[in-house]
Write a protein that holds these residues in place. Structure first.
Motif, PDB file in Angstrom:
ATOM      1  N   HIS A  85      -4.957  -4.261   5.067  1.00 10.80           N
ATOM      2  CA  HIS A  85      -3.996  -3.150   5.122  1.00 10.80           C
ATOM      3  C   HIS A  85      -3.717  -2.592   3.729  1.00 10.80           C
ATOM      4  O   HIS A  85      -3.680  -1.377   3.533  1.00 10.80           O
ATOM      5  N   LEU A  86      -3.518  -3.474   2.777  1.00 10.64           N
ATOM      6  CA  LEU A  86      -3.186  -3.021   1.415  1.00 10.64           C
ATOM      7  C   LEU A  86      -4.354  -2.291   0.761  1.00 10.64           C
ATOM      8  O   LEU A  86      -4.154  -1.251   0.116  1.00 10.64           O
ATOM      9  N   VAL A  87      -5.554  -2.807   0.914  1.00  7.90           N
ATOM     10  CA  VAL A  87      -6.720  -2.167   0.294  1.00  7.90           C
ATOM     11  C   VAL A  87      -6.895  -0.757   0.851  1.00  7.90           C
ATOM     12  O   VAL A  87      -6.998   0.215   0.107  1.00  7.90           O
ATOM     13  N   ILE A  88      -6.904  -0.624   2.160  1.00  7.17           N
ATOM     14  CA  ILE A  88      -7.142   0.682   2.779  1.00  7.17           C
ATOM     15  C   ILE A  88      -5.975   1.629   2.513  1.00  7.17           C
ATOM     16  O   ILE A  88      -6.175   2.790   2.144  1.00  7.17           O
ATOM     17  N   THR A  89      -4.751   1.135   2.656  1.00  8.88           N
ATOM     18  CA  THR A  89      -3.579   1.983   2.437  1.00  8.88           C
ATOM     19  C   THR A  89      -3.496   2.478   1.008  1.00  8.88           C
ATOM     20  O   THR A  89      -3.220   3.651   0.759  1.00  8.88           O
ATOM     21  N   LYS A 105       5.077   0.240  -3.843  1.00  9.98           N
ATOM     22  CA  LYS A 105       5.090  -0.726  -2.745  1.00  9.98           C
ATOM     23  C   LYS A 105       5.936  -0.187  -1.592  1.00  9.98           C
ATOM     24  O   LYS A 105       5.602  -0.351  -0.426  1.00  9.98           O
ATOM     25  N   LEU A 106       7.040   0.484  -1.934  1.00  6.86           N
ATOM     26  CA  LEU A 106       7.911   1.046  -0.910  1.00  6.86           C
ATOM     27  C   LEU A 106       7.175   2.125  -0.109  1.00  6.86           C
ATOM     28  O   LEU A 106       7.262   2.170   1.122  1.00  6.86           O
ATOM     29  N   LYS A 107       6.420   2.976  -0.787  1.00  9.94           N
ATOM     30  CA  LYS A 107       5.636   4.014  -0.103  1.00  9.94           C
ATOM     31  C   LYS A 107       4.550   3.375   0.762  1.00  9.94           C
ATOM     32  O   LYS A 107       4.237   3.872   1.845  1.00  9.94           O
ATOM     33  N   TYR A 136       4.104   3.949   4.724  1.00  4.17           N
ATOM     34  CA  TYR A 136       2.820   4.375   5.301  1.00  4.17           C
ATOM     35  C   TYR A 136       2.367   3.403   6.378  1.00  4.17           C
ATOM     36  O   TYR A 136       1.947   3.820   7.465  1.00  4.17           O
ATOM     37  N   LEU A 137       2.439   2.110   6.088  1.00  3.15           N
ATOM     38  CA  LEU A 137       2.013   1.109   7.064  1.00  3.15           C
ATOM     39  C   LEU A 137       2.809   1.225   8.361  1.00  3.15           C
ATOM     40  O   LEU A 137       2.248   1.120   9.456  1.00  3.15           O
ATOM     41  N   TRP A 138       4.101   1.457   8.251  1.00  3.52           N
ATOM     42  CA  TRP A 138       4.928   1.563   9.447  1.00  3.52           C
ATOM     43  C   TRP A 138       4.648   2.871  10.187  1.00  3.52           C
ATOM     44  O   TRP A 138       4.428   2.888  11.389  1.00  3.52           O
ATOM     45  N   GLY A 175       1.777   1.342  12.349  1.00  2.00           N
ATOM     46  CA  GLY A 175       2.645   0.568  13.215  1.00  2.00           C
ATOM     47  C   GLY A 175       2.839  -0.855  12.738  1.00  2.00           C
ATOM     48  O   GLY A 175       3.229  -1.724  13.498  1.00  2.00           O
ATOM     49  N   VAL A 176       2.576  -1.099  11.439  1.00  2.41           N
ATOM     50  CA  VAL A 176       2.714  -2.435  10.860  1.00  2.41           C
ATOM     51  C   VAL A 176       4.070  -2.506  10.167  1.00  2.41           C
ATOM     52  O   VAL A 176       4.328  -1.776   9.215  1.00  2.41           O
ATOM     53  N   LEU A 177       4.927  -3.378  10.661  1.00  2.00           N
ATOM     54  CA  LEU A 177       6.258  -3.536  10.087  1.00  2.00           C
ATOM     55  C   LEU A 177       6.231  -4.653   9.049  1.00  2.00           C
ATOM     56  O   LEU A 177       5.911  -5.794   9.367  1.00  2.00           O
ATOM     57  N   THR A 178       6.516  -4.301   7.820  1.00  2.00           N
ATOM     58  CA  THR A 178       6.576  -5.271   6.726  1.00  2.00           C
ATOM     59  C   THR A 178       7.609  -4.763   5.738  1.00  2.00           C
ATOM     60  O   THR A 178       8.203  -3.714   5.937  1.00  2.00           O
ATOM     61  N   ASP A 179       7.837  -5.517   4.671  1.00  2.00           N
ATOM     62  CA  ASP A 179       8.742  -5.026   3.635  1.00  2.00           C
ATOM     63  C   ASP A 179       8.112  -5.239   2.269  1.00  2.00           C
ATOM     64  O   ASP A 179       7.119  -5.953   2.125  1.00  2.00           O
TER      65      ASP A 179
END
Length: 183
Positions: A115-119, A127-129, A133-135, A139-143
């Motif tokens: 997720h991090l590589v592609i995003t 990191k906040l952005k 984007y992930l959410w 649809g990936v919920l993280t912080d």
């Protein structure tokens, strides 16, 4: 104010704090109130009065109205709005996900790594952005704290593995003609 030829809807503020809705006709440079529809302080009531005034203008001006409404329109719009929440952007995943696999990064089993590589390639930012984007698009919920913790883990435990995978892929592409490698 809605304009219809020389007639229009006027919203006039009153000293009491309410607003009046009326249909006004302009003839020869002078304004004449054709009909007053009432006054209110409530925005919803005022909106209803404006609709009434608009219908009045259409009626007395002889404007024909074609109705394109269908009985199931409101249900369709509700379903459509619900559907938009389930839409996921898959273009970056299709293209960059394939490259991710081709390079060999699939060997790192942590899903957050993918997720991090592609995003970060598609939507570079803080990191906040990345969390937003992930959410919003995956649809990936993280912080951001989880991302920071994972970045520490990546630095400590997986950096060498990432470097080895990258070096091996580069070596295969260049056919053992690597002159410089910086890590």
């Amino acid at each position: 104010m809605l304009n219809c030829g020389s007639m229009f809807i006027r919203r006039k503020k009153n000293k009491s704090g309410s607003a009046s809705i009326m249909v006004v006709d302009k003839k020869g440079g002078r304004y004449q109130v054709k009909k007053s529809f009432g006054s209110s302080r409530d925005a919803n009531e005022l909106a209803m009065l404006v609709v009434e005034a608009d219908e009045y203008i259409k009626k007395i001006s002889g404007q024909g109205v074609l109705e394109f409404k269908h009985d199931q329109d409101s249900q369709f719009l509700t379903d459509l709005q619900k559907g938009f929440r389930r839409i996921r952007v898959i273009g970056p995943e299709l293209i960059l996900g394939r490259l991710f696999e081709e390079v060999g990064y699939y060997q790192i089993k942590e899903q957050l790594f993918r997720h991090l590589v592609i995003t970060r390639l598609v939507y570079p930012g803080s990191k906040l952005k990345t969390v937003e984007y992930l959410w919003q698009y995956k649809g990936v919920l993280t912080d951001e704290n989880r991302i920071y913790r994972y970045m520490d883990q990546l630095q400590e435990k997986q950096k060498q593995q990432v470097n080895d995978i990258t070096f091996e892929h580069t070596r295969q592409i260049l056919g053992d003609h690597i002159r410089v490698a910086l890590f």
